[in-house]
Structures are given as structure tokens and as C-alpha cells.
Design an enzyme around this catalytic site. Structure first.
Site, PDB file in Angstrom:
ATOM      1  N   GLU A  47      -5.711 -93.188   0.125  1.00 32.92           N
ATOM      2  CA  GLU A  47      -5.618 -93.583   1.412  1.00 32.92           C
ATOM      3  C   GLU A  47      -6.245 -92.220   2.070  1.00 32.92           C
ATOM      4  O   GLU A  47      -5.494 -91.218   1.780  1.00 32.92           O
ATOM      5  CB  GLU A  47      -4.295 -94.231   2.030  1.00 32.92           C
ATOM      6  CG  GLU A  47      -4.487 -94.511   3.475  1.00 32.92           C
ATOM      7  CD  GLU A  47      -3.235 -94.632   4.095  1.00 32.92           C
ATOM      8  OE1 GLU A  47      -3.064 -95.126   5.190  1.00 32.92           O
ATOM      9  OE2 GLU A  47      -2.007 -94.427   3.330  1.00 32.92           O
ATOM     10  N   ASP A  72      -3.783 -86.246   3.784  1.00 26.32           N
ATOM     11  CA  ASP A  72      -3.980 -85.874   5.197  1.00 26.32           C
ATOM     12  C   ASP A  72      -3.678 -84.282   5.101  1.00 26.32           C
ATOM     13  O   ASP A  72      -3.406 -83.583   4.173  1.00 26.32           O
ATOM     14  CB  ASP A  72      -2.657 -86.573   5.938  1.00 26.32           C
ATOM     15  CG  ASP A  72      -2.846 -86.515   7.135  1.00 26.32           C
ATOM     16  OD1 ASP A  72      -2.928 -85.731   7.979  1.00 26.32           O
ATOM     17  OD2 ASP A  72      -3.132 -87.654   7.730  1.00 26.32           O
ATOM     18  N   ASP A 121      -9.212 -90.793  13.356  1.00 27.58           N
ATOM     19  CA  ASP A 121      -9.546 -90.303  14.365  1.00 27.58           C
ATOM     20  C   ASP A 121     -11.051 -90.811  14.521  1.00 27.58           C
ATOM     21  O   ASP A 121     -12.057 -90.596  14.064  1.00 27.58           O
ATOM     22  CB  ASP A 121      -9.772 -88.871  14.495  1.00 27.58           C
ATOM     23  CG  ASP A 121     -10.085 -88.264  16.044  1.00 27.58           C
ATOM     24  OD1 ASP A 121     -10.538 -88.963  16.782  1.00 27.58           O
ATOM     25  OD2 ASP A 121      -8.995 -87.214  16.137  1.00 27.58           O
ATOM     26  N   ASP A 157      -8.545 -99.896  15.118  1.00 27.19           N
ATOM     27  CA  ASP A 157      -8.357-100.687  16.428  1.00 27.19           C
ATOM     28  C   ASP A 157      -9.627-100.173  17.405  1.00 27.19           C
ATOM     29  O   ASP A 157      -9.724-100.961  18.449  1.00 27.19           O
ATOM     30  CB  ASP A 157      -7.039-100.107  17.300  1.00 27.19           C
ATOM     31  CG  ASP A 157      -7.266 -98.544  17.621  1.00 27.19           C
ATOM     32  OD1 ASP A 157      -7.345 -97.903  16.721  1.00 27.19           O
ATOM     33  OD2 ASP A 157      -6.989 -98.442  18.949  1.00 27.19           O
TER      34      ASP A 157
END
Length: 219
Positions: A47, A72, A121, A157
Site C-alpha cells: 500500500e 510512507d 495527495d 475522494d
């Protein structure tokens, strides 16, 4: 830097499920995730932009027969997922602290079986297009690292980012779009995330934002 962050960074140094600079495995893990980190031969699912690791850990709970790696750069966020996995005794999960554009330093060609890109982002300005995780530069990197016919999932989104990404992948002859939707929870694909939501996904959904999703593979 706050005391809380300092404590978390220190714990990351000792948590065996965190791979980061300063640890020997950081320089050795490329092509060796199964042997050096997990000590098994299970498929690797990655991920990107995993944040607090809710989705990475959630997938690891559901699929003990696979290994999961959250990537990350934020050490304080990774600490959350790492600590949750440790507390629950989940051994098929790890976290890599690095910038995503450096992914090829840590994975060998076709070492990844499946890839998730979750709520990255959006970098909405045109000048930042190359920083989007679905830009041509990143797609070329995924093409090298993900196994042949390996699935790449993308959730966001952000309508602008999704439309940009969909148009891009649909224009490429080397990518098959398996499916896509502009309203994930009202689609045939809604079970693809196995009921696991990140903090950001819950927040966006509660605000009425529709979640967009697509799944693709290189052919």
C-alpha cells in the site's frame, strides 16, 4: 519536535516490523522481503501512502496467507500501524519508511503481487502533475515492480485526480482497466476493500464525498 514524536521515532528504531534508514535491512531488503523480513514465501501486497496503516493492517488481518507492506515517509504515522500490528500479534505486516519515488531502491522487478494506492495527495496544480502517484512516471515504475497480471487498486475522494488518472490509463495500450466507479459504495466493487476504511476515507464519506475507485493491470 514534540516529545510524543520523539518517543514514536525511538520505538520505530526497535520495532522489527519497521524498515527504515539506520537498520541493516534497509539496505538489504530489495528482492529479499520474503527471506529477510517475513521468513516465508507468501505474496507481497503493497500500500502506497499508507499513513497510519489502517488499511495495511486491516488487509493483513483478513489475509494471513499474504504479506502486507505499507509505505510512507512520515515516521509518526507509520508508528501507529506498526504498534497496532505488534499489539495484535500480526506478523504478516511491515512498514517501509521512504519516499515513494524511491520505491525501486527497495523492491526488485516483479517482486510485488498487488498494489494499493489509497487517498494520495492529489497535487491539483498542473505544475505538480509529475508528483501524482498515478502520473506516467509512477505508472512506469509500477509496471516494472508489479508482477505480470498483478492488480493495481486506486481509491480517492478527489474527482480531479480520479478523472486525470482514468483518462491516462484508458489512453495506454499496455493497461487494462478491469473496472472503475465514481461512487464506490454504490457499485459492484464495494466489497473490494473488505469493509476496511482509513481515517481519511471515513472523514470524506461523512462529509458526503463520493469515493472513486478503479482497478487496473498491465498487459
Amino acid at each position: 519536535m514534540s516529545r510524543k514524536k520523539l518517543v514514536r521515532f525511538k520505538e520505530n528504531e526497535y520495532n522489527p516490523n519497521v524498515v527504515q534508514e539506520g537498520k541493516a535491512i534497509f539496505e538489504e531488503v530489495k528482492g529479499n522481503w520474503n527471506s529477510k523480513q517475513f521468513q516465508n514465501d507468501k505474496p507481497l501486497v503493497v500500500e502506497l501512502a499508507c499513513g497510519r496503516g489502517e488499511f495495511t493492517v486491516g488487509l493483513a488481518r483478513v489475509f494471513p496467507d499474504q504479506n502486507f507492506i505499507g509505505v510512507d515517509i512520515k515516521g509518526s504515522r507509520i508508528w501507529k500501524g506498526s504498534s497496532t500490528a505488534t499489539a495484535e500479534g500480526i506478523e504478516n505486516v511491515a512498514f517501509l519508511r521512504t519516499q515513494i519515488q524511491l520505491l525501486e531502491k527497495f523492491f526488485a522487478p516483479e517482486e510485488i503481487s498487488e498494489l494499493w494506492i489509497t487517498f494520495p495527495d492529489p497535487f491539483p496544480r498542473d505544475g505538480d502533475e509529475k508528483r501524482r502517484l498515478t502520473s506516467p512516471k509512477f505508472l512506469e515504475m509500477y509496471k516494472t515492480l508489479v508482477k505480470k497480471d498483478g492488480i493495481i487498486h486506486f481509491k480517492t475522494d478527489n474527482t480531479g485526480l480520479f478523472d486525470y488518472s482514468l483518462e491516462l490509463v484508458q489512453s495506454r495500450e499496455d493497461i487494462e482497466v478491469i473496472g472503475f466507479t465514481h461512487d464506490f459504495y454504490q457499485s459492484e466493487w464495494k466489497d473490494d476493500h473488505f469493509g476496511i476504511q482509513t481515517r481519511y476515507e471515513k472523514m470524506f464519506s461523512e462529509k458526503g464525498e463520493k469515493i472513486k475507485y478503479m482497478k487496473i493491470k498491465f498487459v
